[in-house]
Design an enzyme around this catalytic site. Structure first.
Site, PDB file in Angstrom:
ATOM      1  N   ASP A  13      68.250  23.382 -11.403  1.00 16.38           N
ATOM      2  CA  ASP A  13      69.177  23.842 -12.432  1.00 16.38           C
ATOM      3  C   ASP A  13      68.841  23.184 -13.767  1.00 16.38           C
ATOM      4  O   ASP A  13      68.370  22.050 -13.799  1.00 16.38           O
ATOM      5  CB  ASP A  13      70.610  23.493 -11.987  1.00 16.38           C
ATOM      6  CG  ASP A  13      71.650  24.331 -12.702  1.00 16.38           C
ATOM      7  OD1 ASP A  13      71.277  25.237 -13.465  1.00 16.38           O
ATOM      8  OD2 ASP A  13      72.846  24.057 -12.509  1.00 16.38           O
ATOM      9  N   HIS A  30      62.040  28.213 -17.840  1.00 13.26           N
ATOM     10  CA  HIS A  30      61.651  28.712 -16.515  1.00 13.26           C
ATOM     11  C   HIS A  30      60.157  28.465 -16.272  1.00 13.26           C
ATOM     12  O   HIS A  30      59.748  28.099 -15.172  1.00 13.26           O
ATOM     13  CB  HIS A  30      61.967  30.204 -16.384  1.00 13.26           C
ATOM     14  CG  HIS A  30      63.439  30.516 -16.453  1.00 13.26           C
ATOM     15  ND1 HIS A  30      64.394  29.743 -15.842  1.00 13.26           N
ATOM     16  CD2 HIS A  30      64.123  31.523 -17.072  1.00 13.26           C
ATOM     17  CE1 HIS A  30      65.598  30.257 -16.064  1.00 13.26           C
ATOM     18  NE2 HIS A  30      65.461  31.329 -16.822  1.00 13.26           N
ATOM     19  N   LEU A 124      53.024  22.128   5.255  1.00 14.90           N
ATOM     20  CA  LEU A 124      54.383  22.155   4.682  1.00 14.90           C
ATOM     21  C   LEU A 124      54.854  23.607   4.636  1.00 14.90           C
ATOM     22  O   LEU A 124      54.065  24.503   4.328  1.00 14.90           O
ATOM     23  CB  LEU A 124      54.337  21.604   3.244  1.00 14.90           C
ATOM     24  CG  LEU A 124      55.622  21.728   2.418  1.00 14.90           C
ATOM     25  CD1 LEU A 124      56.539  20.536   2.692  1.00 14.90           C
ATOM     26  CD2 LEU A 124      55.331  21.776   0.923  1.00 14.90           C
TER      27      LEU A 124
HETATM   28  C1  FPP Z   1      68.226  27.467 -13.246  1.00 13.63           C
HETATM   29  O1  FPP Z   1      68.208  27.229 -14.592  1.00 13.63           O
HETATM   30  C2  FPP Z   1      67.067  28.187 -12.845  1.00 13.63           C
HETATM   31  C3  FPP Z   1      67.031  29.476 -12.422  1.00 13.63           C
HETATM   32  C4  FPP Z   1      68.179  30.380 -12.309  1.00 13.63           C
HETATM   33  C5  FPP Z   1      65.807  30.100 -12.064  1.00 13.63           C
HETATM   34  C6  FPP Z   1      64.873  29.127 -11.469  1.00 13.63           C
HETATM   35  C7  FPP Z   1      63.596  29.664 -11.690  1.00 13.63           C
HETATM   36  C8  FPP Z   1      62.494  28.960 -11.826  1.00 13.63           C
HETATM   37  C9  FPP Z   1      62.310  27.511 -11.729  1.00 13.63           C
HETATM   38  C10 FPP Z   1      61.347  29.710 -12.056  1.00 13.63           C
HETATM   39  C11 FPP Z   1      61.159  30.541 -10.879  1.00 13.63           C
HETATM   40  C12 FPP Z   1      60.459  29.802  -9.836  1.00 13.63           C
HETATM   41  C13 FPP Z   1      59.386  30.332  -9.412  1.00 13.63           C
HETATM   42  C14 FPP Z   1      58.486  29.652  -8.503  1.00 13.63           C
HETATM   43  C15 FPP Z   1      59.070  31.623  -9.953  1.00 13.63           C
HETATM   44  P1  FPP Z   1      69.271  27.966 -15.479  1.00 13.63           P
HETATM   45  O2  FPP Z   1      68.596  29.098 -16.155  1.00 13.63           O
HETATM   46  O3  FPP Z   1      70.474  28.313 -14.691  1.00 13.63           O
HETATM   47  O4  FPP Z   1      69.587  26.836 -16.499  1.00 13.63           O
HETATM   48  P2  FPP Z   1      70.938  26.590 -17.297  1.00 13.63           P
HETATM   49  O5  FPP Z   1      71.995  26.277 -16.277  1.00 13.63           O
HETATM   50  O6  FPP Z   1      70.596  25.403 -18.139  1.00 13.63           O
HETATM   51  O7  FPP Z   1      71.213  27.821 -18.086  1.00 13.63           O
END
Ligand code: FPP
Length: 235
Positions: A13, A30, A124
């Protein structure tokens, strides 16, 4: 080192906030988040962990703006295409958990190709929760049980677990959530019944291998009783 830790779940997050703090578009958070996934996979291999589950895209995330959803799906697709050979050379078996019916066909193809290309890898298991919701997973399991005309006597906890997307995978010993939020957010709802939690203030794009190791060490200091008196005994 990881004598008592087989499976770590990670709620990644804070990508959006990381980018906003730098005046960057959210997708930059991201993008950097994907690099962190690679770093933590390398680290988990070194620590002898058997399974990592990354919460990459929740079923609720489909409600984000269309452009952001497209960017995350593109990142996912490119990441899998680019990383397949690395997964194989590292011995990483890629596996998806989540609702496949909601994923666009072209993305699902790449996911399933990567699953099949890495299916023999033994070092893994990297589970990616994509289009995933714990409640949705439970409801899909219940539907399977009903469709199969299962007799009630057959339904116990082990049987139910075997109907989930995580069938055959040990339950998470530890769940890490970054960015200061302290919620489960529909992640591994059934499987986390006995998990320990580690909440970090760090935003996911700033999360490091050092902090990951710290979380594992912190876990190893805790006493897990599973409702019993003695340590390290499972029900
Ligand atoms: C949370 O940050 C993250 C997500 C909803 C998406 C997670 C995605 C990635 C790490 C990239 C995808 C992974 C792969 C391997 C493709 P948020 O956007 O909710 O952050 P915020 O709470 O600060 O808005």
């Amino acid at each position: 080192m990881s004598r008592f830790i087989k499976h770590v779940g990670i709620i990644m997050d804070g990508n959006g906030r990381w980018a906003q703090l730098r005046g960057l578009p959210r997708y930059e958070g991201h993008k950097r988040g994907v690099e962190k996934v690679k770093e933590i996979i390398r680290s988990a291999i070194r620590l002898n962990i058997d399974v990592l589950t990354f919460y990459a895209f929740s079923i609720e995330n489909w409600q984000r703006p269309k452009k952001e959803v497209e960017i995350i799906m593109d990142l996912l697709q490119n990441h899998l295409r680019k990383e397949t050979q690395t997964f194989i050379s590292q011995g990483v078996r890629f596996k998806m958990i989540g609702n496949r019916d909601m994923i666009p066909k072209n993305i699902l193809n790449v996911i399933e190709e990567t699953e099949s290309a890495t299916s023999e890898c033994k070092e893994l298991i990297a589970q990616f929760a994509i289009s995933y919701g714990g409640r949705d997973e439970i409801i899909r399991a219940v539907k399977k049980i009903i469709i199969n005309n299962t007799v009630p006597e057959k339904v116990d906890e082990d049987f139910f677990s075997s109907m989930l997307d995580t069938a055959g995978i040990p339950e998470p010993d530890l769940i890490i959530r970054t960015s200061g939020e302290q919620r489960i957010s529909n992640f591994l709802v059934w499987q986390s019944a006995y998990s320990e939690f580690y909440f970090s203030q760090t935003l996911w794009p700033d999360f490091t291998e050092e902090e990951f190791t710290e979380a594992i060490l912190d876990f190893q200091k805790r006493q897990r009783r599973f409702g019993k008196v003695s340590e390290f005994t499972r029900p």
